[in-house]
Write an enzyme that holds these catalytic residues in place. Structure first.
Site, PDB file in Angstrom:
ATOM      1  N   ALA A 142      24.462  55.266  44.199  1.00 30.56           N
ATOM      2  CA  ALA A 142      24.561  53.850  43.944  1.00 30.56           C
ATOM      3  C   ALA A 142      25.373  53.794  42.557  1.00 30.56           C
ATOM      4  CB  ALA A 142      23.237  53.246  43.927  1.00 30.56           C
ATOM      5  N   ASP A 143      25.897  52.532  42.242  1.00 37.48           N
ATOM      6  CA  ASP A 143      26.267  52.186  41.131  1.00 37.48           C
ATOM      7  C   ASP A 143      25.959  50.678  40.828  1.00 37.48           C
ATOM      8  OD1 ASP A 143      27.855  52.780  38.444  1.00 37.48           O
ATOM      9  OD2 ASP A 143      29.282  51.326  39.134  1.00 37.48           O
TER      10      ASP A 143
END
Length: 193
Positions: free
Chosen positions: A71-72
């Site tokens: 994820a970011d």
């Protein structure tokens, strides 16, 4: 409990969120260049970084056979991506800009298993007006030092937030609704007997 996925992140917040929904994982963080490209839109940026993280981790852990989750998250004000502060002055500048304003938090999720799935969450966060003494006191807690946008909504930074519209877990770093949907597509149920 045996790991059901590989988490391509060292973030304690992402681990806490996966623990919250009962998904067992093995942590295998990757180190990639997270610099935005010139004129890259925030949504494109977080999607690209999440996908690059999951691809890099998959390349390193292919024999494990478990799906790889990455994820970011980016804090965005007026189209500008606000990263982690470089120093005290940078943190103060970010918090002054966020004061009394509504910004967006973009959180992308990438899950690589039998196929590659992606999701994006965008949440609006409104800060109340902040005073200089309050910003100074918040900095003294050290909480803003390594957080995108210089605040942590799950910590003391919660008192700076007047309202949110969207995903609280997305602001923390892993939108759980979108993550659960991607896991289900890979045959991993969050809620099961």
């Amino acid at each position: 409990m045996n790991a059901r996925i590989i988490l391509a992140s060292a973030s304690p917040r992402r681990r806490e969120l996966l623990d919250q929904i009962g998904i067992a994982y093995e942590v295998r963080p990757v180190d990639i260049d997270e610099s935005p490209k010139p004129n890259e839109a925030p949504a494109d940026y977080v999607r690209r970084i999440a996908a690059e993280k999951s691809a890099a981790c998959r390349a390193q852990t292919a024999p494990a056979g478990l799906p790889v989750l990455a994820a970011d998250t980016a804090v965005v004000l007026n189209g500008r991506i606000m990263g982690k502060p470089k120093d005290k002055e940078d943190a103060f500048a970010m918090l002054r800009l966020l004061s009394g304003q509504t910004h967006q938090v973009y959180s992308a999720v990438s899950l690589r298993g039998q196929e590659h799935g992606e999701a994006l969450s965008v949440t609006e966060v409104t800060f109340r007006k902040l005073g200089e003494r309050e910003i100074t006191a918040y900095w003294a807690t050290r909480e803003p030092a390594d957080k995108a946008g210089s605040y942590a909504i799950q910590g003391l930074g919660s008192v700076l937030v007047q309202s949110i519209r969207g995903s609280f877990s997305g602001v923390v770093g892993l939108p759980l609704f979108e993550t659960a949907e991607l896991l289900l597509q890979q045959g991993i149920q969050v809620l099961h007997e």
